[in-house]
Design a protein around this motif. Structure first.
Motif, PDB file in Angstrom:
ATOM      1  N   ILE A 173       0.837  -1.207   0.000  1.00  0.00           N
ATOM      2  CA  ILE A 173       0.000   0.000   0.000  1.00  0.00           C
ATOM      3  C   ILE A 173       0.873   1.259   0.000  1.00  0.00           C
ATOM      4  CG2 ILE A 173      -1.679   1.354   1.321  1.00  0.00           C
ATOM      5  CD1 ILE A 173      -2.911  -1.357   2.178  1.00  0.00           C
ATOM      6  N   GLY A 174       1.895   1.291   0.851  1.00  0.00           N
ATOM      7  CA  GLY A 174       2.804   2.437   0.864  1.00  0.00           C
ATOM      8  C   GLY A 174       3.489   2.627  -0.470  1.00  0.00           C
ATOM      9  N   TYR A 175       3.899   1.532  -1.059  1.00  0.00           N
ATOM     10  CA  TYR A 175       4.597   1.543  -2.344  1.00  0.00           C
ATOM     11  C   TYR A 175       3.712   2.089  -3.462  1.00  0.00           C
ATOM     12  CZ  TYR A 175       7.117  -0.419  -6.343  1.00  0.00           C
ATOM     13  OH  TYR A 175       7.777  -0.592  -7.518  1.00  0.00           O
ATOM     14  N   VAL A 176       2.494   1.592  -3.553  1.00  0.00           N
ATOM     15  CA  VAL A 176       1.574   2.033  -4.613  1.00  0.00           C
ATOM     16  C   VAL A 176       1.279   3.527  -4.485  1.00  0.00           C
ATOM     17  CG1 VAL A 176      -0.799   1.807  -5.475  1.00  0.00           C
ATOM     18  CG2 VAL A 176       0.585  -0.233  -5.056  1.00  0.00           C
ATOM     19  N   CYS A 177       1.016   3.986  -3.275  1.00  0.00           N
ATOM     20  CA  CYS A 177       0.738   5.416  -3.063  1.00  0.00           C
ATOM     21  C   CYS A 177       1.954   6.272  -3.425  1.00  0.00           C
ATOM     22  CB  CYS A 177       0.340   5.673  -1.609  1.00  0.00           C
ATOM     23  SG  CYS A 177      -1.255   4.968  -1.164  1.00  0.00           S
ATOM     24  N   ALA A 178       3.127   5.873  -2.957  1.00  0.00           N
ATOM     25  CA  ALA A 178       4.340   6.652  -3.211  1.00  0.00           C
ATOM     26  C   ALA A 178       4.705   6.669  -4.691  1.00  0.00           C
ATOM     27  CB  ALA A 178       5.503   6.100  -2.387  1.00  0.00           C
ATOM     28  N   PHE A 179       4.561   5.552  -5.376  1.00  0.00           N
ATOM     29  CA  PHE A 179       4.949   5.520  -6.780  1.00  0.00           C
ATOM     30  C   PHE A 179       3.941   6.192  -7.685  1.00  0.00           C
ATOM     31  CE2 PHE A 179       8.521   3.206  -5.526  1.00  0.00           C
ATOM     32  CZ  PHE A 179       9.444   3.421  -6.537  1.00  0.00           C
ATOM     33  N   GLY A 180       2.686   6.214  -7.309  1.00  0.00           N
ATOM     34  CA  GLY A 180       1.722   7.019  -8.058  1.00  0.00           C
ATOM     35  C   GLY A 180       2.077   8.494  -7.961  1.00  0.00           C
ATOM     36  N   LEU A 181       2.405   8.926  -6.757  1.00  0.00           N
ATOM     37  CA  LEU A 181       2.817  10.310  -6.539  1.00  0.00           C
ATOM     38  C   LEU A 181       4.129  10.618  -7.275  1.00  0.00           C
ATOM     39  CD1 LEU A 181       2.318  13.001  -5.089  1.00  0.00           C
ATOM     40  CD2 LEU A 181       3.469  12.022  -3.070  1.00  0.00           C
ATOM     41  N   SER A 182       5.058   9.695  -7.244  1.00  0.00           N
ATOM     42  CA  SER A 182       6.340   9.873  -7.933  1.00  0.00           C
ATOM     43  C   SER A 182       6.143  10.058  -9.438  1.00  0.00           C
ATOM     44  CB  SER A 182       7.252   8.671  -7.673  1.00  0.00           C
ATOM     45  OG  SER A 182       8.421   8.748  -8.458  1.00  0.00           O
ATOM     46  N   PHE A 183       5.263   9.257 -10.034  1.00  0.00           N
ATOM     47  CA  PHE A 183       5.008   9.375 -11.468  1.00  0.00           C
ATOM     48  C   PHE A 183       4.503  10.774 -11.814  1.00  0.00           C
ATOM     49  CE2 PHE A 183       2.152   9.298 -15.111  1.00  0.00           C
ATOM     50  CZ  PHE A 183       2.962   8.735 -16.085  1.00  0.00           C
ATOM     51  N   VAL A 184       3.506  11.226 -11.074  1.00  0.00           N
ATOM     52  CA  VAL A 184       2.900  12.533 -11.349  1.00  0.00           C
ATOM     53  C   VAL A 184       3.930  13.655 -11.187  1.00  0.00           C
ATOM     54  CG1 VAL A 184       1.187  14.200 -10.514  1.00  0.00           C
ATOM     55  CG2 VAL A 184       0.560  11.796 -10.796  1.00  0.00           C
ATOM     56  N   LEU A 185       4.676  13.636 -10.085  1.00  0.00           N
ATOM     57  CA  LEU A 185       5.641  14.707  -9.826  1.00  0.00           C
ATOM     58  C   LEU A 185       6.809  14.676 -10.806  1.00  0.00           C
ATOM     59  CD1 LEU A 185       5.707  14.677  -5.912  1.00  0.00           C
ATOM     60  CD2 LEU A 185       4.502  16.263  -7.435  1.00  0.00           C
ATOM     61  N   ASN A 186       7.347  13.490 -11.109  1.00  0.00           N
ATOM     62  CA  ASN A 186       8.456  13.404 -12.062  1.00  0.00           C
ATOM     63  C   ASN A 186       8.016  13.787 -13.468  1.00  0.00           C
ATOM     64  OD1 ASN A 186      11.206  12.518 -11.123  1.00  0.00           O
ATOM     65  ND2 ASN A 186       9.930  11.051 -10.026  1.00  0.00           N
ATOM     66  N   ARG A 187       6.837  13.390 -13.866  1.00  0.00           N
ATOM     67  CA  ARG A 187       6.328  13.730 -15.200  1.00  0.00           C
ATOM     68  C   ARG A 187       6.174  15.245 -15.340  1.00  0.00           C
ATOM     69  NH1 ARG A 187       3.404  12.904 -19.772  1.00  0.00           N
ATOM     70  NH2 ARG A 187       1.342  13.764 -19.967  1.00  0.00           N
ATOM     71  N   ALA A 188       5.606  15.874 -14.306  1.00  0.00           N
ATOM     72  CA  ALA A 188       5.313  17.308 -14.389  1.00  0.00           C
ATOM     73  C   ALA A 188       6.536  18.181 -14.135  1.00  0.00           C
ATOM     74  CB  ALA A 188       4.212  17.662 -13.394  1.00  0.00           C
ATOM     75  N   PHE A 189       7.328  17.848 -13.129  1.00  0.00           N
ATOM     76  CA  PHE A 189       8.396  18.753 -12.693  1.00  0.00           C
ATOM     77  C   PHE A 189       9.788  18.362 -13.179  1.00  0.00           C
ATOM     78  CE2 PHE A 189       5.113  19.379  -9.423  1.00  0.00           C
ATOM     79  CZ  PHE A 189       4.905  20.720  -9.609  1.00  0.00           C
ATOM     80  N   ASN A 190      10.125  17.111 -13.109  1.00  0.00           N
ATOM     81  CA  ASN A 190      11.501  16.718 -13.379  1.00  0.00           C
ATOM     82  C   ASN A 190      11.755  16.446 -14.859  1.00  0.00           C
ATOM     83  OD1 ASN A 190      14.132  16.179 -12.464  1.00  0.00           O
ATOM     84  ND2 ASN A 190      13.734  13.993 -12.536  1.00  0.00           N
ATOM     85  N   PHE A 191      10.965  15.578 -15.457  1.00  0.00           N
ATOM     86  CA  PHE A 191      11.177  15.253 -16.867  1.00  0.00           C
ATOM     87  C   PHE A 191      10.319  16.120 -17.781  1.00  0.00           C
ATOM     88  CE2 PHE A 191      12.404  11.439 -14.491  1.00  0.00           C
ATOM     89  CZ  PHE A 191      13.706  11.310 -14.933  1.00  0.00           C
ATOM     90  N   ARG A 192       9.390  16.870 -17.196  1.00  0.00           N
ATOM     91  CA  ARG A 192       8.516  17.815 -17.896  1.00  0.00           C
ATOM     92  C   ARG A 192       7.999  17.253 -19.215  1.00  0.00           C
ATOM     93  NH1 ARG A 192      11.620  22.742 -18.695  1.00  0.00           N
ATOM     94  NH2 ARG A 192      13.389  21.370 -18.681  1.00  0.00           N
ATOM     95  N   SER A 193       7.433  16.069 -19.132  1.00  0.00           N
ATOM     96  CA  SER A 193       6.958  15.374 -20.321  1.00  0.00           C
ATOM     97  C   SER A 193       5.598  15.901 -20.760  1.00  0.00           C
ATOM     98  CB  SER A 193       6.862  13.883 -20.034  1.00  0.00           C
ATOM     99  OG  SER A 193       6.345  13.220 -21.166  1.00  0.00           O
ATOM    100  N   HIS A 194       5.467  16.059 -22.068  1.00  0.00           N
ATOM    101  CA  HIS A 194       4.194  16.456 -22.660  1.00  0.00           C
ATOM    102  C   HIS A 194       3.699  15.386 -23.631  1.00  0.00           C
ATOM    103  CE1 HIS A 194       4.569  20.352 -20.791  1.00  0.00           C
ATOM    104  NE2 HIS A 194       5.773  20.450 -21.282  1.00  0.00           N
TER     105      HIS A 194
END
Length: 171
Positions: free
Chosen positions: A77-98
């Motif tokens: 449960i901790g893993y799924v929550c953290a990795f969902g958040l990681s995907f969103v934040l990395n996509r938007a802020f770090n890799f800035r994927s469109h």
């Protein structure tokens, strides 16, 4: 798209650009020659995933240590929550994927499934079964997964399409 929607999208892009500029500024100031070899995206990944790892550990501690849930359930449960958040934040802020999010989510799910089985359950639960404190086991597994996940996110999940000109003629 509505005017409000366009303004919201522009603010989101601006936040991603500010994050990238901040990570690049910090990366340029790294000591011991690290500024020449550490890309800003690695630093951004470390910041984002440090935060999401803290979320993961907090949820693990709450569920397993506080509520007494079984360790594999709490880890999952901790893993799924953290990795969902990681995907969103990395996509938007770090890799800035469109790019289209659908194919990225598909690749991410495969990467995360391999990560989960090999590093989280394999190393994390394995070390805990050998008597290592579950927090330390999770931290050690987290170090392994950090290397794997950065490489996978940079070169598989958020890879950029090649800009090589394939229409060149040598006639």
């Amino acid at each position: 798209m509505s005017v409000r929607g366009a303004a919201r999208a522009r603010r989101r892009v601006d936040r991603g650009e500010r994050f990238a500029v901040a990570m690049a500024a910090v990366a340029r100031r790294l000591p011991f020659g690290l500024s020449r070899i550490v890309p800003a995206s690695l630093l951004g990944f470390a910041v984002i995933n440090g935060f999401t790892f803290a979320v993961d550990l907090a949820l693990l501690t709450l569920m397993h240590g506080g509520l007494g849930w079984p360790l594999p359930v709490s880890i999952t449960i901790g893993y799924v929550c953290a990795f969902g958040l990681s995907f969103v934040l990395n996509r938007a802020f770090n890799f800035r994927s469109h790019a289209d999010v659908g194919p990225q989510v598909g690749r991410y799910v495969v990467v995360v499934a391999v990560n989960y089985l090999a590093w989280i359950l394999g190393v994390g639960s394995g070390l805990a079964a050998l008597g290592v404190d579950y927090h330390l086991a999770r931290v050690l597994a987290g170090a392994c997964e950090g290397v794997y996940m950065y490489c996978a996110m940079r070169w598989i999940v958020f890879r950029e399409k090649s800009t090589v000109d394939t229409t060149r003629s040598d006639a």
